[in-house]
Design a protein around this motif. Structure first.
Motif, mmCIF file in Angstrom:
data_model
loop_
_atom_site.group_PDB
_atom_site.id
_atom_site.type_symbol
_atom_site.label_atom_id
_atom_site.label_comp_id
_atom_site.label_asym_id
_atom_site.label_seq_id
_atom_site.Cartn_x
_atom_site.Cartn_y
_atom_site.Cartn_z
ATOM 1 N N LYS A 121 0.831 -1.209 0.000
ATOM 2 C CA LYS A 121 0.000 0.000 0.000
ATOM 3 C C LYS A 121 0.859 1.250 0.000
ATOM 4 O O LYS A 121 0.617 2.189 -0.758
ATOM 5 C CB LYS A 121 -0.916 0.000 1.219
ATOM 6 C CG LYS A 121 -1.876 1.182 1.258
ATOM 7 C CD LYS A 121 -2.838 1.066 2.434
ATOM 8 C CE LYS A 121 -3.800 2.253 2.460
ATOM 9 N NZ LYS A 121 -4.748 2.145 3.607
ATOM 10 N N ARG A 122 1.884 1.266 0.836
ATOM 11 C CA ARG A 122 2.732 2.452 0.929
ATOM 12 C C ARG A 122 3.615 2.605 -0.304
ATOM 13 O O ARG A 122 3.806 3.706 -0.830
ATOM 14 C CB ARG A 122 3.623 2.355 2.180
ATOM 15 C CG ARG A 122 4.519 3.558 2.399
ATOM 16 C CD ARG A 122 3.713 4.792 2.708
ATOM 17 N NE ARG A 122 4.591 5.927 2.981
ATOM 18 C CZ ARG A 122 4.145 7.147 3.242
ATOM 19 N NH1 ARG A 122 2.839 7.378 3.256
ATOM 20 N NH2 ARG A 122 4.993 8.133 3.479
ATOM 21 N N GLY A 123 4.177 1.495 -0.774
ATOM 22 C CA GLY A 123 5.096 1.545 -1.896
ATOM 23 C C GLY A 123 4.433 1.495 -3.254
ATOM 24 O O GLY A 123 5.105 1.651 -4.279
ATOM 25 N N LYS A 124 3.105 1.250 -3.253
ATOM 26 C CA LYS A 124 2.359 1.133 -4.512
ATOM 27 C C LYS A 124 3.024 0.117 -5.453
ATOM 28 O O LYS A 124 3.191 0.353 -6.649
ATOM 29 C CB LYS A 124 2.221 2.489 -5.198
ATOM 30 C CG LYS A 124 1.397 3.491 -4.395
ATOM 31 C CD LYS A 124 1.283 4.823 -5.102
ATOM 32 C CE LYS A 124 0.322 5.758 -4.387
ATOM 33 N NZ LYS A 124 0.672 6.019 -2.973
ATOM 34 N N CYS A 125 3.397 -1.007 -4.852
ATOM 35 C CA CYS A 125 4.069 -2.046 -5.624
ATOM 36 C C CYS A 125 3.248 -3.331 -5.618
ATOM 37 O O CYS A 125 2.355 -3.512 -4.789
ATOM 38 C CB CYS A 125 5.461 -2.330 -5.051
ATOM 39 S SG CYS A 125 5.494 -2.675 -3.277
ATOM 40 N N ILE A 127 3.414 -7.790 -7.073
ATOM 41 C CA ILE A 127 4.301 -8.894 -7.409
ATOM 42 C C ILE A 127 4.880 -8.682 -8.813
ATOM 43 O O ILE A 127 4.167 -8.330 -9.754
ATOM 44 C CB ILE A 127 3.526 -10.231 -7.358
ATOM 45 C CG1 ILE A 127 3.243 -10.601 -5.913
ATOM 46 C CG2 ILE A 127 4.313 -11.348 -8.015
ATOM 47 C CD1 ILE A 127 4.484 -10.867 -5.085
ATOM 48 N N GLY A 128 6.171 -8.891 -8.945
ATOM 49 C CA GLY A 128 6.829 -8.733 -10.225
ATOM 50 C C GLY A 128 7.512 -7.395 -10.419
ATOM 51 O O GLY A 128 8.190 -7.180 -11.431
ATOM 52 N N ASP A 129 7.335 -6.476 -9.449
ATOM 53 C CA ASP A 129 7.968 -5.162 -9.556
ATOM 54 C C ASP A 129 9.412 -5.154 -9.073
ATOM 55 O O ASP A 129 10.068 -4.126 -9.096
ATOM 56 C CB ASP A 129 7.173 -4.120 -8.766
ATOM 57 C CG ASP A 129 5.899 -3.704 -9.469
ATOM 58 O OD1 ASP A 129 5.758 -3.999 -10.675
ATOM 59 O OD2 ASP A 129 5.040 -3.078 -8.817
ATOM 60 N N ARG A 130 9.873 -6.318 -8.595
ATOM 61 C CA ARG A 130 11.239 -6.457 -8.102
ATOM 62 C C ARG A 130 11.497 -5.547 -6.898
ATOM 63 O O ARG A 130 12.300 -4.609 -6.935
ATOM 64 C CB ARG A 130 12.254 -6.166 -9.210
ATOM 65 C CG ARG A 130 13.700 -6.556 -8.836
ATOM 66 C CD ARG A 130 14.672 -6.154 -9.929
ATOM 67 N NE ARG A 130 16.004 -5.993 -9.410
ATOM 68 C CZ ARG A 130 16.944 -6.948 -9.397
ATOM 69 N NH1 ARG A 130 16.695 -8.115 -9.911
ATOM 70 N NH2 ARG A 130 18.139 -6.702 -8.884
ATOM 71 N N THR A 131 10.821 -5.847 -5.801
ATOM 72 C CA THR A 131 10.978 -5.100 -4.553
ATOM 73 C C THR A 131 10.961 -6.077 -3.383
ATOM 74 O O THR A 131 10.774 -7.292 -3.566
ATOM 75 C CB THR A 131 9.837 -4.086 -4.349
ATOM 76 O OG1 THR A 131 8.613 -4.799 -4.109
ATOM 77 C CG2 THR A 131 9.682 -3.172 -5.561
#
Length: 217
Positions: A121-125, A127-131
């Motif tokens: 929610k905070r990172g707006k990421c 699965i697959g975004d590499r984080t």
């Protein structure tokens, strides 16, 4: 150990603090190739302080409130991108554990889920975004799958399963293209290399598991 009491919560994060102290230089070196080079410092400072922060907030009375208050304090201590994500993870876990004054092993599925969702929610990421989210979400999913088959797992078993899931998530990032921050600028260097944030997420779960593995002995 069949139940985890609120008073024991700070002790869980002592091994986490220890592992980030050990891995500080490794994480900084990884981050220097794809980011700002301060990842190890952030994780060491934030999680090094977390056991004491948790102790200071035990009077809040339940796991949810303690994680929420501690997450807010940690956010002010390490006001970096990763520090904010870690703090948001703790607060997300707090939302899931609201009102609980003791935990059984299956409740850790709530911790992992809340931590992952707080980051997303905070990172707006996603699965697959590499984080880091790729590691912690994979851990959460693996725990939920295993608990569905065996709801009577121990704390040590649940946290070990989370480790396996997180490691799968870390490995998966080797084939992903970074989309955020300076890592996106150096995307050509990312192929075949694990995301440093995902590795940090894995080490967090290693530290948590170390606590319960020791208690099992």
């Amino acid at each position: 150990m069949e139940k985890l009491l609120l008073s024991q919560l700070p002790d869980i994060f002592v091994p986490v603090a220890e592992i980030f102290a050990q891995k500080k230089e490794e994480l900084c070196d990884m981050d220097a190739k794809m980011g700002d080079g301060d990842l190890g410092l952030t994780m060491d400072k934030g999680y090094g302080a977390l056991p004491d922060i948790l102790r200071e907030n035990l009077s809040e009375g339940d796991f949810g409130k303690v994680f929420m208050k501690s997450g807010m304090k940690m956010a002010s201590l390490v006001p970096s991108t990763m520090g904010t994500l870690m703090s948001s993870g703790l607060m997300g876990a707090g939302k899931e554990l609201k009102g609980k004054i003791e935990l059984v092993p299956s409740d850790f599925s709530l911790f992992y889920h809340g931590f992952a969702e707080g980051i997303a929610k905070r990172g707006k990421c996603t699965i697959g975004d590499r984080t880091i989210y790729d590691a912690v979400y994979s851990a959460s999913r693996k725990v939920n799958e295993e608990l569905a088959n065996n709801p009577n797992l121990s704390f040590a078993e649940v946290t070990e399963i989370a480790l396996k899931g997180a490691l799968d998530g870390v490995e998966a990032t080797k084939c992903m293209i970074p989309k955020f921050g300076k890592a996106a600028v150096f995307s050509a260097k990312a192929n075949g290399i694990a995301d440093q944030g995902a590795v940090a997420g894995y080490y967090l779960l290693v530290g948590i598991h170390n606590y319960f593995a020791y208690k099992k002995q």
